[in-house]
Motif scaffolding. Structure first.
Motif, short mmCIF file in Angstrom:
data_model
loop_
_atom_site.label_atom_id
_atom_site.label_comp_id
_atom_site.label_asym_id
_atom_site.label_seq_id
_atom_site.Cartn_x
_atom_site.Cartn_y
_atom_site.Cartn_z
N LYS A 1 16.44 3.32 14.30
CA LYS A 1 17.51 4.19 13.81
C LYS A 1 17.54 4.27 12.29
O LYS A 1 18.56 4.58 11.69
N ILE A 2 16.40 3.96 11.67
CA ILE A 2 16.29 3.99 10.21
C ILE A 2 15.08 4.86 9.85
O ILE A 2 13.99 4.65 10.39
N ARG A 3 15.29 5.81 8.96
CA ARG A 3 14.20 6.67 8.51
C ARG A 3 13.44 5.99 7.38
O ARG A 3 14.02 5.64 6.34
N VAL A 4 12.14 5.75 7.57
CA VAL A 4 11.30 5.12 6.56
C VAL A 4 10.82 6.21 5.61
O VAL A 4 10.19 7.19 6.04
N ARG A 5 11.15 6.08 4.32
CA ARG A 5 10.82 7.11 3.34
C ARG A 5 9.42 6.96 2.76
O ARG A 5 8.80 7.93 2.37
N GLU A 6 8.92 5.75 2.68
CA GLU A 6 7.60 5.51 2.09
C GLU A 6 6.56 5.47 3.20
O GLU A 6 6.57 4.58 4.04
N TRP B 1 -0.98 4.27 -2.77
CA TRP B 1 -2.23 4.47 -2.05
C TRP B 1 -3.15 5.44 -2.78
O TRP B 1 -4.38 5.36 -2.65
N GLN B 2 -2.57 6.36 -3.59
CA GLN B 2 -3.40 7.25 -4.38
C GLN B 2 -4.03 6.50 -5.56
O GLN B 2 -5.17 6.78 -5.94
N ASP B 3 -3.29 5.53 -6.13
CA ASP B 3 -3.89 4.67 -7.16
C ASP B 3 -5.08 3.92 -6.59
O ASP B 3 -6.15 3.83 -7.21
N ILE B 4 -4.90 3.39 -5.39
CA ILE B 4 -5.97 2.61 -4.76
C ILE B 4 -7.15 3.50 -4.43
O ILE B 4 -8.32 3.09 -4.56
N ASP B 5 -6.89 4.74 -4.03
CA ASP B 5 -7.98 5.65 -3.74
C ASP B 5 -8.81 5.93 -4.98
O ASP B 5 -10.05 6.02 -4.91
N GLU B 6 -8.17 6.03 -6.15
CA GLU B 6 -8.93 6.21 -7.39
C GLU B 6 -9.76 4.97 -7.70
O GLU B 6 -10.90 5.08 -8.17
N LEU B 7 -9.21 3.79 -7.43
CA LEU B 7 -9.99 2.56 -7.63
C LEU B 7 -11.20 2.54 -6.72
O LEU B 7 -12.30 2.13 -7.14
N LEU B 8 -11.03 2.97 -5.47
CA LEU B 8 -12.15 2.98 -4.54
C LEU B 8 -13.22 3.96 -5.00
O LEU B 8 -14.42 3.67 -4.91
N ARG B 9 -12.81 5.12 -5.50
CA ARG B 9 -13.79 6.10 -5.99
C ARG B 9 -14.55 5.54 -7.18
O ARG B 9 -15.69 5.95 -7.43
N ALA B 10 -13.92 4.65 -7.93
CA ALA B 10 -14.59 4.03 -9.07
C ALA B 10 -15.50 2.88 -8.66
O ALA B 10 -16.13 2.26 -9.51
N GLY B 11 -15.57 2.58 -7.35
CA GLY B 11 -16.47 1.54 -6.86
C GLY B 11 -15.88 0.15 -6.83
O GLY B 11 -16.61 -0.83 -6.71
N ILE B 12 -14.54 0.03 -6.93
CA ILE B 12 -13.88 -1.28 -6.93
C ILE B 12 -13.38 -1.58 -5.52
O ILE B 12 -12.71 -0.75 -4.90
N TYR C 1 0.82 -1.22 0.00
CA TYR C 1 0.00 0.00 0.00
C TYR C 1 0.86 1.27 0.00
O TYR C 1 0.47 2.29 -0.58
N ALA C 2 2.02 1.26 0.64
CA ALA C 2 2.85 2.46 0.79
C ALA C 2 3.89 2.62 -0.32
O ALA C 2 4.74 3.51 -0.25
N HIS C 3 3.83 1.81 -1.33
CA HIS C 3 4.84 1.82 -2.39
C HIS C 3 4.87 3.17 -3.10
O HIS C 3 3.84 3.81 -3.35
N THR C 4 6.08 3.64 -3.45
CA THR C 4 6.27 4.86 -4.24
C THR C 4 6.39 4.49 -5.71
O THR C 4 7.25 3.68 -6.08
N ASN C 5 5.54 5.07 -6.54
CA ASN C 5 5.54 4.76 -7.96
C ASN C 5 6.74 5.40 -8.66
O ASN C 5 7.31 6.38 -8.19
N VAL C 6 7.08 4.83 -9.79
CA VAL C 6 8.16 5.37 -10.61
C VAL C 6 7.73 6.73 -11.16
O VAL C 6 6.57 6.90 -11.56
N GLY D 1 6.68 9.51 -13.48
CA GLY D 1 6.02 9.36 -14.77
C GLY D 1 4.69 8.66 -14.64
O GLY D 1 3.90 8.65 -15.59
N SER D 2 4.42 8.06 -13.47
CA SER D 2 3.13 7.44 -13.22
C SER D 2 2.08 8.53 -12.97
O SER D 2 2.42 9.69 -12.71
N ARG D 3 0.83 8.14 -13.03
CA ARG D 3 -0.23 9.11 -12.81
C ARG D 3 -0.17 9.68 -11.40
O ARG D 3 -0.36 10.88 -11.20
N HIS D 4 0.04 8.83 -10.41
CA HIS D 4 0.13 9.27 -9.02
C HIS D 4 1.50 8.90 -8.47
O HIS D 4 2.06 7.86 -8.83
N PRO D 5 2.03 9.72 -7.57
CA PRO D 5 3.35 9.38 -7.01
C PRO D 5 3.30 8.21 -6.03
O PRO D 5 4.31 7.55 -5.82
N LYS D 6 2.16 7.91 -5.42
CA LYS D 6 2.05 6.86 -4.42
C LYS D 6 0.98 5.84 -4.83
O LYS D 6 -0.02 6.20 -5.45
#
Length: 896
Positions: A160-165, A126-137, A112-117, A119-124
């Motif tokens: 002692k490790i900073r999580v970036r995603e 979870w934003q892709d999944i949010d669009e799927l949810l808005r579409a009723g999926i 869920y927390a993956h950062t997209n490459v 050039g993708s429509r959304h940088p994250k």
């Protein structure tokens, strides 16, 4: 009323449930660390659902080489990944468009927390999944506890490790179901050692860094607590929606005080954790001082902090006040805040003594609000950039110090002149004027420099012993010190007034620009003009390239741009279409297509989207800050209102045109039906008589009936030809066959035809033999003149006279048709050439040359205008009676 009858469901809970209508359901499999079996548990549950007949597809599953997980994928439809070229490499990411097109009942999307490459429509993801949810999926996904935004700094302390995603807590809290996948740390370490989580080399590094027993235990506790909080929140929401009574929270409300400093992100996360623990709403507030200046870097840092707070579920507010503690406490009491979270003031003991501390002032001034102090250490090198520090920043122009030196030199010269003219006991006021001059014109530091220089100059030139820096009397030294303090204080206040005046002037200019923008748009009638005006004004306000795209046939098209732009690339158009279709901003600094160097804001009026406005961000230039975004939103709202007004004006014109067309159609039908009925009745009566009484009629009677049929049929043919002529004139399809014509011949034929048709008036032609030729269509001009003479014959008594004459000039020829009849009613005269306007005359027949349809004079006007001429009417002509029609022909040289 009984107690049971008074139970009511919570409106907020019902609204929350209503907001989920039409959305897909989100199910998150939550784990404490990688390798605990989240993906395995998700696939196992999905296989059970598939066995029950559910349509399930795998959008993206990361197996990390685990054989057990790969075996569970068998039997599922796996959507192909989307290739994206990044840094000369082909990366394969989740294909959002393919998932939207497939629309399974349940879609499995890992990490869920993956950062997209880029050039993708959304940088994250979870934003892709949010669009799927808005579409009723419905979507099932996986998440590790360390990826929650509010726990980011806690996880860093543990591991002692900073999580970036990271994932915003609000999207996690909005999940419909959270499944905790728990795994004991010892078992996880054993699986890691067996190579069931990572390969051996990676596993060894993981054990040395992240996968330590104490780390896993702490993360497991965080996961258990967070899952418990989520379950409790879901229970409370369900009970509120069903009006089930229970022990509710005591109304806690959290306020986080933030600014453009380094500790504010920690304050935001601490407030989020506190709000979660207390199940309380929270607000993130920043206070701006009137007249204070915040530079671009500090403004962007503050914007990022406010975005972080909003992503964590906070309500954000910006307050304005000179007294920060008083303004914060006023707002806190107004919002019923019970606890305030504030960061530790930068600096040490000396700093605390020299200036007020916000935490200390809050504690001192309030008795009923708890104060939480965040004391996390920050990067001292970076240091907070507050409005006060920016105000005292040492960045003046070196030339300002030269001007300050000159000002002090002028003060010395003025002092010398004044002491020679008259004895003055104290010249410090002259030097104070130099300090104030420097402060008002050059700022604080040149003014302080002028204060110190004045202190030395005053001592050197005017305090005994002169021309030395020695002070003979103690009171003189005291006066000098007081002068120095007063001058520095005056410089500080004058510089602050100068800065406040500058800020006020900037705001006045911004307000004036907004007013001028609104006023200019209010005067534009068409949508294209509004778009051009909006593009120009927004470009001036933001000093960036601007494009305006308006809706057209379900898409947006580039309507205006400043600087002028003919086209946008495919990526920019994709972002513009997204903003238009979804009614949300897209492009840089947003969650949709952020790598595109354009920010597209939808033009919305209510729920209607009229288009989008794009603002470009040059390479290396900073994005729009919060003030610029607020200005852009305001300008977009004004532009949308102007576009809607222009659209309504166009619709009003169309409606008025349609109404007028309907009126003309109804008038035409009524006129035609009435005027056609009389000749048709005559034709029908004559034809019936011939058929029924043919044997009884003598040849003379038969000839009269046939002549009547012929005469009435010719009249009908004339009316039909007039209707066709006016139709051609309206359509602009009147074909002119221009040639040189002699008006005398045309008038002679028209008068002869009128006499044959029974005109009893005296028709006189007074045209000179040398009347110049005109270039026109002979047939159409004959029709126009004929309509006017017929009109005269129909509206004058039988004994009246009609005279046709002409006047020639160098550039025009005027043909005049004058009668001595009763004239035209003054109320009808201005409309005499309009269609279907009929005059009141003596004839029982038609009203004009159009056989009663009211089209004859309208046709004559159309014919003359088609020849670039004109027609006019005068009435009365003489002795309060008579009418004159004047036909103006443009004259062209025959030799040409």
């Amino acid at each position: 009323m009984s107690h049971e009858e008074t139970k009511r469901a919570s409106p907020d809970a019902l609204l929350a449930l209503a907001g989920k209508e039409g959305r897909g359901r989100l199910k998150i499999f939550l784990g404490a660390a990688p390798g605990v079996g989240k993906t395995y548990a998700m696939l196992t549950a999905a296989r059970s659902e598939k066995a029950g007949g559910k349509d399930i597809a795998a959008g993206l599953i990361e197996t990390h080489g685990r054989r057990e997980t790969e075996q569970l994928i068998d039997g599922f439809e796996v959507l192909p990944r989307k290739p994206i070229v990044y840094r000369n490499q082909v990366m394969r990411e989740f294909d959002l468009d393919a998932a939207l097109a497939r629309r399974p009942e349940i879609l499995l999307v890992d990490e869920y927390a993956h950062t997209n490459v880029p050039g993708s429509r959304h940088p994250k993801r979870w934003q892709d999944i949010d669009e799927l949810l808005r579409a009723g999926i419905n979507v099932w996904t996986t998440l590790n506890i360390q990826h929650l935004e509010s726990l980011n700094d806690v996880v860093q302390k543990i591991s002692k490790i900073r999580v970036r995603e990271t994932v915003p807590d609000k999207v996690f809290d909005n999940a419909d179901e959270v499944v905790l996948v728990d795994f004991p740390p010892d078992e996880l370490l054993r699986r890691l050692a067996e190579g069931k989580v990572y390969v051996q080399d990676t596993a060894a590094r993981a054990v040395d860094n992240f996968f330590k027993p104490e780390n896993l235990t702490a993360l497991r506790e965080l996961a258990l607590r967070r899952a418990a909080e989520r379950v409790d929140a879901a229970l409370v929401e369900s009970m509120q929606a069903q009006a089930i009574e229970g022990p509710w929270a005591a109304g806690e409300r959290i306020l986080a005080c933030v600014g453009p400093d380094q500790i504010s992100p920690s304050v935001v996360r601490a407030a989020k954790r506190l709000a979660d623990l207390m199940d309380a709403p929270w607000i993130a507030v920043t206070v701006e001082r009137p007249g204070a200046y915040i530079d671009g870097a500090a403004r962007r840092r503050l914007d990022d902090i406010m975005k972080l707070a909003e992503s964590l579920g906070a309500e954000i507010q910006t307050l304005t006040g000179s007294d920060l503690p008083a303004e914060l406490l006023r707002f806190a009491r107004f919002e019923n805040v019970t606890q305030i979270v504030v960061g530790r003031a930068p600096g040490g003991f000396i700093s605390e003594l020299l200036r007020r501390s916000l935490p200390h002032e809050l504690v001192r001034r309030t008795k009923d609000i708890a104060i939480h102090l965040v004391t996390r250490e920050t990067d001292a090198a970076a240091g907070p950039v507050t409005p006060a520090r920016r105000w005292f920043s040492f960045a003046p122009d070196w030339q300002h110090f030269i001007y300050a030196t000159i000002a002090v030199g002028v003060a010395v010269l003025a002092g010398e002149i004044l002491t020679r003219l008259t004895p003055i006991p104290n010249l410090s006021i002259v030097f104070l004027l130099a300090v104030l001059f420097s402060a008002m014109n050059f700022g604080i530091w040149p003014a302080i420099y002028a204060s110190l220089l004045s202190f030395v100059a005053y001592n050197f030139f005017f305090i005994s012993p002169v021309h030395t820096l020695t002070v003979a009397e103690p009171y003189e030294l005291l006066a000098l010190l007081i002068f120095l303090v007063v001058s520095i204080a005056s410089a500080a206040m004058a510089a602050r007034v100068r800065e406040q005046a500058r800020v006020s002037a900037d705001r006045v200019r911004a307000t004036r620009r907004l007013y001028e923008f609104t006023r200019r748009l209010s005067g534009l009638a068409s949508s294209s003009d509004v778009a051009e005006g909006a593009a120009s004004e927004i470009h001036i306000s933001l000093r960036r390239p601007v494009v305006v795209l308006l809706a057209s046939d379900g898409d947006v098209v580039l309507t205006a741009a400043w600087p002028p732009e003919d086209d946008l690339d495919a990526a920019a158009m994709t972002a513009a279409r997204w903003a238009y279709n979804h009614g949300e901003p897209a492009g840089t600094s947003t969650g949709t297509l952020p790598i595109i160097p354009w920010l597209f804001t939808p033009l919305k009026i209510g729920n209607k989207v009229l288009g989008a406005i794009g603002v470009a961000t040059a390479k290396g230039a900073p994005p729009l800050d919060s003030e610029e975004r607020a200005l852009l939103d305001t300008l977009c709202e004004q532009a949308a209102a102007a576009l809607e007004r222009a659209s309504l004006a166009g619709e009003m014109v169309d409606a008025k045109t349609a109404t007028e067309a309907e009126r003309v159609r109804n008038t035409l039908l009524a006129s035609v039906s009435h005027d056609f009925r009389t000749p048709l009745s005559s034709i029908l009566g004559a034809a019936t008589s011939l058929l029924d009484y043919e044997d009884r009629l003598d040849p003379t009677s038969k000839k009269d009936l046939l002549g009547q049929i012929k005469e009435e049929a010719e009249g009908l043919d004339e009316m039909v030809r007039n209707l066709l002529a006016i139709t051609r004139i309206d359509a602009g399809a009147l074909e002119l066959r221009n040639d040189w014509i002699d008006l005398r011949e045309i008038v002679a034929r028209v008068v002869s035809s009128a006499r044959r048709r029974g005109a009893t008036q005296s028709l006189t032609i007074k045209l000179d033999a040398d009347l110049p030729l005109v270039r026109a269509d002979a047939i159409l001009i004959e029709q126009a003149i004929g309509n006017i003479i017929a009109n005269a014959a129909l509206h004058t008594p039988p004994q009246a006279s009609v005279v046709v004459d002409a006047v020639a000039a160098d550039s025009q020829v005027w043909l005049r048709i004058t009668d001595d009849g009763p004239g035209i009613d003054p109320g009808i005269l201005p409309h005499i050439f309009d269609r279907f306007v009929k005059g009141t005359g003596l004839s029982k027949g038609s009203a004009d040359g159009g056989q009663g349809t009211g089209l004859g004079l309208a046709i004559a006007k159309g014919i003359m205008e088609a020849h670039h001429g004109a027609i006019s009417a005068e009435s009365p002509v003489a002795d309060n009676h008579g009418t004159r029609f004047i036909l103006t022909f443009p004259r062209k040289d025959v030799a040409a």
